[in-house]
Motif scaffolding. Sequence first.
Motif, short mmCIF file in Angstrom:
data_model
loop_
_atom_site.label_atom_id
_atom_site.label_comp_id
_atom_site.label_asym_id
_atom_site.label_seq_id
_atom_site.Cartn_x
_atom_site.Cartn_y
_atom_site.Cartn_z
N PRO A 217 -3.89 -1.52 -5.73
CA PRO A 217 -3.88 -0.53 -6.81
C PRO A 217 -3.92 0.88 -6.23
O PRO A 217 -4.59 1.12 -5.22
CB PRO A 217 -5.18 -0.82 -7.58
CG PRO A 217 -5.69 -2.11 -7.05
CD PRO A 217 -5.13 -2.29 -5.68
N VAL A 218 -3.21 1.80 -6.87
CA VAL A 218 -3.22 3.20 -6.42
C VAL A 218 -3.40 4.12 -7.63
O VAL A 218 -3.05 3.77 -8.75
CB VAL A 218 -1.92 3.58 -5.66
CG1 VAL A 218 -1.83 2.84 -4.33
CG2 VAL A 218 -0.68 3.32 -6.49
N LEU A 219 -3.96 5.29 -7.35
CA LEU A 219 -4.19 6.32 -8.37
C LEU A 219 -3.56 7.61 -7.86
O LEU A 219 -3.74 7.97 -6.70
CB LEU A 219 -5.70 6.51 -8.57
CG LEU A 219 -6.16 7.58 -9.55
CD1 LEU A 219 -5.79 7.21 -10.99
CD2 LEU A 219 -7.68 7.79 -9.44
N SER A 220 -2.81 8.29 -8.74
CA SER A 220 -2.17 9.53 -8.30
C SER A 220 -3.24 10.58 -8.01
O SER A 220 -4.34 10.54 -8.55
CB SER A 220 -1.18 10.03 -9.35
OG SER A 220 -1.86 10.42 -10.52
N GLU A 221 -2.90 11.55 -7.17
CA GLU A 221 -3.86 12.57 -6.75
C GLU A 221 -4.42 13.35 -7.94
O GLU A 221 -5.57 13.75 -7.94
CB GLU A 221 -3.21 13.54 -5.75
CG GLU A 221 -2.82 12.91 -4.42
CD GLU A 221 -4.01 12.53 -3.54
OE1 GLU A 221 -5.16 12.78 -3.95
OE2 GLU A 221 -3.79 11.97 -2.45
#
Length: 224
Positions: free
Chosen positions: A22-26
């Motif tokens: 999973p990734v989250l934008s800056e």
Amino acid sequence: MRLRLPRERPTSPPRGFKLANPVLSEDCGRIGFTGVSIGGAQPYGVFDEARCMYGRRHRCPALRCDCGFYCLHTFAEALALARVGTHRRAAILEVTVLGAYIRFERGMRYARQRVRVARIGPCGCGLPPEVFVDAGWGRTGWRALAGACKGCAAGRGEVSFEDFVRIGGGRLRVLPGHREGPAEAAADPGGAARGVPEPAAEAGVMQARLDRLQGQLGRLTGGT
Ligand SMILES: [Zn+2]
Ligand SMILES: [Zn+2]
């Protein structure tokens, strides 16, 4: 003579399983996932369309390329991959395969997907995950998240599962741990990974090789 793949006309979109981080934008305005094998550099959203990772101007999945999304047919195979070496903390995604797809023995390569369920890997201490924390790495504009228990997460930038779902548009289910849901458990009683040989390579890479083989077969038999 042309080598033709049999055409399928499924009554509902096929379902598949895959590993991802999973990734989250800056700016915390978008969530996504990044694959654990080829194509892992480019995060994808909850609903997304594959783009050729080599920048070629064709639709995925092109027969003479190995681009497109990849998934495995069964949860058990995804779980077996997750238990190998470096992927223990990756999420197991359940996806709906949309658009054109190429079916292989163990999985599919395809054009579009919707991520329906993300089963988050355990905390580094082994306890079930309760929140996301910064995994300590990322991609340009994105930071990777890892599941953590409340105790281990203390003091680190936390993102709740609820916030992750909300940022993703609300239609995604996030579940703690690599457990199968009731539907899959009923279909496969007595242990998910039993009988699945430990793969020597990641599924994506293996399938890419299969696809090249298929392309070579096509040339040998005069196909285009
Ligand atoms: Zn391509
Ligand atoms: Zn922990």
